[in-house]
Enzyme design. Sequence first.
Site: not given
Length: 189
Positions: A78, A170, A172
């Site tokens: 991002c 994302h 994560e």
Amino acid sequence: MKIGVLGFQGAFLEHERHIQQLGHQAVDVRYIEQLDQIDAIILPGGESTTMGKLLDRTGMKEPLIAKIKAGMPAWGTCAGMILLAERIENDSVKHLGLMDITVRRNAYGRQIDSFDTECMIPEVSSEPIPLVFIRAPFVTEVGSGVKVLCEVNGNIVAVRQGHLLGTSFHPELTNNLSFLRYFISMIEK
Ligand code: GLN
């Protein structure tokens, strides 16, 4: 393996947790000296303008560019992908400028600034991968050395150029580790 995560701002702890889950050491990178202690670096999501300013102010920008140019693998998620991009369509600055891509910041606009979806990315996993977008950029142009890994609704959202990886979304913030595994396989090469 020691994987650094730029720890100025944004979603760095989430990356570090995933790195540890895969049995590797995560290093919160905030000082120039730390660049010599890591095998690769992740540039997390957050606010690219803020991270760019902090890279300048701490003097980390040039050493980081040099390290990555010398071959250290880097993955930008991002805002991190915006930091890596050579061209930002709707911003007057360039941050690290290492990846031959043009990105558009906040490309999905205000109406749908955040959304989740899924995508099959055969190069990365044999299972569909959940994708989380938060005020995300997408890639509007890629150079000839850049491989497009994933498109969503006709927009490019994951790219690889040799030892550089960029994702609009994302990984994560999900519990899917495929992209991190893929990045680790890039480091091992
Ligand atoms: N909108 C942010 C930027 O332009 C990126 C958002 C994110 O990293 N989730 O820097």
